[in-house]
Scaffold this motif. Structure first.
Motif, PDB file in Angstrom:
ATOM      1  N   PHE A  56      38.336  27.522  43.237  1.00 55.26           N
ATOM      2  CA  PHE A  56      38.896  28.662  42.546  1.00 55.26           C
ATOM      3  C   PHE A  56      39.032  28.360  41.064  1.00 55.26           C
ATOM      4  O   PHE A  56      38.626  29.133  40.218  1.00 55.26           O
ATOM      5  CB  PHE A  56      40.260  28.960  43.167  1.00 55.26           C
ATOM      6  CG  PHE A  56      40.631  30.409  43.215  1.00 55.26           C
ATOM      7  CD1 PHE A  56      39.848  31.306  43.900  1.00 55.26           C
ATOM      8  CD2 PHE A  56      41.773  30.853  42.603  1.00 55.26           C
ATOM      9  CE1 PHE A  56      40.207  32.630  43.972  1.00 55.26           C
ATOM     10  CE2 PHE A  56      42.138  32.170  42.666  1.00 55.26           C
ATOM     11  CZ  PHE A  56      41.346  33.064  43.353  1.00 55.26           C
ATOM     12  N   VAL A 101      39.050  30.972  37.640  1.00 53.87           N
ATOM     13  CA  VAL A 101      40.057  31.903  38.122  1.00 53.87           C
ATOM     14  C   VAL A 101      41.399  31.179  38.122  1.00 53.87           C
ATOM     15  O   VAL A 101      41.597  30.229  38.857  1.00 53.87           O
ATOM     16  CB  VAL A 101      39.715  32.399  39.546  1.00 53.87           C
ATOM     17  CG1 VAL A 101      40.773  33.362  40.040  1.00 53.87           C
ATOM     18  CG2 VAL A 101      38.353  33.048  39.564  1.00 53.87           C
ATOM     19  N   GLN A 110      46.013  34.888  38.099  1.00 54.09           N
ATOM     20  CA  GLN A 110      45.077  35.956  38.436  1.00 54.09           C
ATOM     21  C   GLN A 110      44.892  36.026  39.948  1.00 54.09           C
ATOM     22  O   GLN A 110      44.791  37.101  40.517  1.00 54.09           O
ATOM     23  CB  GLN A 110      43.733  35.729  37.758  1.00 54.09           C
ATOM     24  CG  GLN A 110      42.744  36.842  38.044  1.00 54.09           C
ATOM     25  CD  GLN A 110      41.439  36.659  37.330  1.00 54.09           C
ATOM     26  OE1 GLN A 110      41.215  35.669  36.631  1.00 54.09           O
ATOM     27  NE2 GLN A 110      40.542  37.603  37.500  1.00 54.09           N
ATOM     28  N   ARG A 111      44.874  34.883  40.588  1.00 48.02           N
ATOM     29  CA  ARG A 111      44.734  34.832  42.046  1.00 48.02           C
ATOM     30  C   ARG A 111      45.905  35.553  42.716  1.00 48.02           C
ATOM     31  O   ARG A 111      45.718  36.353  43.614  1.00 48.02           O
ATOM     32  CB  ARG A 111      44.674  33.372  42.467  1.00 48.02           C
ATOM     33  CG  ARG A 111      44.520  33.152  43.920  1.00 48.02           C
ATOM     34  CD  ARG A 111      44.432  31.666  44.139  1.00 48.02           C
ATOM     35  NE  ARG A 111      44.457  31.350  45.536  1.00 48.02           N
ATOM     36  CZ  ARG A 111      44.453  30.134  46.002  1.00 48.02           C
ATOM     37  NH1 ARG A 111      44.403  29.111  45.193  1.00 48.02           N
ATOM     38  NH2 ARG A 111      44.494  29.913  47.283  1.00 48.02           N
ATOM     39  N   THR A 142      45.654  39.230  42.206  1.00 53.55           N
ATOM     40  CA  THR A 142      44.607  39.766  43.075  1.00 53.55           C
ATOM     41  C   THR A 142      45.122  39.921  44.503  1.00 53.55           C
ATOM     42  O   THR A 142      44.878  40.944  45.157  1.00 53.55           O
ATOM     43  CB  THR A 142      43.372  38.852  43.048  1.00 53.55           C
ATOM     44  OG1 THR A 142      42.898  38.773  41.700  1.00 53.55           O
ATOM     45  CG2 THR A 142      42.277  39.383  43.939  1.00 53.55           C
ATOM     46  N   LYS A 176      34.477  39.053  37.212  1.00 52.73           N
ATOM     47  CA  LYS A 176      35.514  38.049  37.417  1.00 52.73           C
ATOM     48  C   LYS A 176      36.579  38.569  38.377  1.00 52.73           C
ATOM     49  O   LYS A 176      37.069  37.824  39.233  1.00 52.73           O
ATOM     50  CB  LYS A 176      36.142  37.655  36.084  1.00 52.73           C
ATOM     51  CG  LYS A 176      37.045  36.455  36.176  1.00 52.73           C
ATOM     52  CD  LYS A 176      37.455  35.968  34.807  1.00 52.73           C
ATOM     53  CE  LYS A 176      38.281  34.713  34.928  1.00 52.73           C
ATOM     54  NZ  LYS A 176      38.618  34.142  33.632  1.00 52.73           N
ATOM     55  N   ASP A 177      36.934  39.859  38.271  1.00 57.75           N
ATOM     56  CA  ASP A 177      37.902  40.452  39.194  1.00 57.75           C
ATOM     57  C   ASP A 177      37.372  40.445  40.621  1.00 57.75           C
ATOM     58  O   ASP A 177      38.089  40.121  41.566  1.00 57.75           O
ATOM     59  CB  ASP A 177      38.232  41.894  38.794  1.00 57.75           C
ATOM     60  CG  ASP A 177      39.086  41.991  37.548  1.00 57.75           C
ATOM     61  OD1 ASP A 177      39.728  40.995  37.173  1.00 57.75           O
ATOM     62  OD2 ASP A 177      39.094  43.087  36.944  1.00 57.75           O
ATOM     63  N   ALA A 222      37.437  36.941  41.955  1.00 49.28           N
ATOM     64  CA  ALA A 222      38.812  36.560  42.298  1.00 49.28           C
ATOM     65  C   ALA A 222      39.228  37.219  43.611  1.00 49.28           C
ATOM     66  O   ALA A 222      39.888  36.600  44.451  1.00 49.28           O
ATOM     67  CB  ALA A 222      39.771  36.954  41.173  1.00 49.28           C
ATOM     68  N   TYR A 223      38.839  38.462  43.783  1.00 51.04           N
ATOM     69  CA  TYR A 223      39.163  39.185  45.006  1.00 51.04           C
ATOM     70  C   TYR A 223      38.504  38.523  46.216  1.00 51.04           C
ATOM     71  O   TYR A 223      39.146  38.296  47.249  1.00 51.04           O
ATOM     72  CB  TYR A 223      38.710  40.646  44.871  1.00 51.04           C
ATOM     73  CG  TYR A 223      39.067  41.510  46.042  1.00 51.04           C
ATOM     74  CD1 TYR A 223      40.381  41.879  46.289  1.00 51.04           C
ATOM     75  CD2 TYR A 223      38.082  41.982  46.902  1.00 51.04           C
ATOM     76  CE1 TYR A 223      40.714  42.682  47.363  1.00 51.04           C
ATOM     77  CE2 TYR A 223      38.407  42.786  47.976  1.00 51.04           C
ATOM     78  CZ  TYR A 223      39.721  43.136  48.207  1.00 51.04           C
ATOM     79  OH  TYR A 223      40.043  43.922  49.271  1.00 51.04           O
ATOM     80  N   SER A 244      37.529  35.450  46.448  1.00 52.15           N
ATOM     81  CA  SER A 244      38.169  34.149  46.636  1.00 52.15           C
ATOM     82  C   SER A 244      39.498  34.295  47.357  1.00 52.15           C
ATOM     83  O   SER A 244      39.852  33.473  48.206  1.00 52.15           O
ATOM     84  CB  SER A 244      38.372  33.457  45.285  1.00 52.15           C
ATOM     85  OG  SER A 244      37.135  33.251  44.659  1.00 52.15           O
TER      86      SER A 244
END
Length: 186
Positions: free
Chosen positions: A7, A12, A16-17, A20, A38-39, A42-43, A45
């Motif tokens: 991650f 990320v 942010q994690r 998300t 990137k969003d 992250a989603y 992940s």
């Protein structure tokens, strides 16, 4: 912890994690309203961390498609190359966890092929060597799960050789030593 390292290597941050994950609890649909790559990454992940591997794999596959288009348009862009390698690694992990071993191995083999090319190039660096060692170790594990012990052993040997090269370059780096030890144990 292993996935938290992925991650962070994917750029990320922990905050942010968490955001998300909070959005996921409120969001109506898989990936809805996630605008940037990137969003979405992250989603996906976060889905992986929630053990929703099939859902994560779907989004990682979409991310891989996007970054491959960018890489094709600008093959010398190191950020695109790195993004493609990370997307392949995450996709392979998600597919493996979802029980799709053949597809997971195919993604690892693609990752290794790309890394082999980058390692032969003029801009080869330590990070590519580390990623290659990790990818060979993961491929070795996948071959073993499929019962192909000869290929598994060959992949593990390559992982160890790459890791030992990293140790020679930076003998005080405990991360390299830990990676090699893990390959021996696998």
């Amino acid at each position: 912890r292993r996935h938290a390292d992925h991650f962070e290597s994917a750029g990320v941050e922990r905050g942010q994690r968490r955001r998300t994950l909070d959005q996921m609890k409120r969001g109506p649909a898989l990936g809805a309203g996630l605008g940037t790559a990137k969003d979405r990454f992250a989603y996906a992940s976060a889905l992986f961390d929630l053990r929703r591997y099939a859902d994560a794999a779907k989004i990682f596959r979409e991310s891989l498609s996007e970054v491959e288009q960018l890489t094709a348009a600008d093959p010398t862009n190191a950020d695109y190359q790195q993004g493609r390698l990370e997307a392949l690694a995450w996709l392979s992990e998600a597919l493996e966890k979802d029980g799709q071993l053949d597809d997971s191995l195919a993604q690892r083999e693609r990752q290794i092929s790309i890394l082999d090319g980058l390692l032969r190039g003029p801009h080869s660096d330590v990070e590519y060597r580390r990623q290659s060692a990790v990818a060979h170790r993961a491929a070795g594990r996948l071959y073993a799960m499929r019962g192909d012990l000869d290929q598994s052993l060959e992949q593990m040997k390559q992982s160890v050789a790459l890791g030992e090269g990293l140790i020679r370059a930076e003998p005080d780096n405990a991360g390299w030593a830990g990676g090699v030890a893990g390959s021996y144990l696998d």
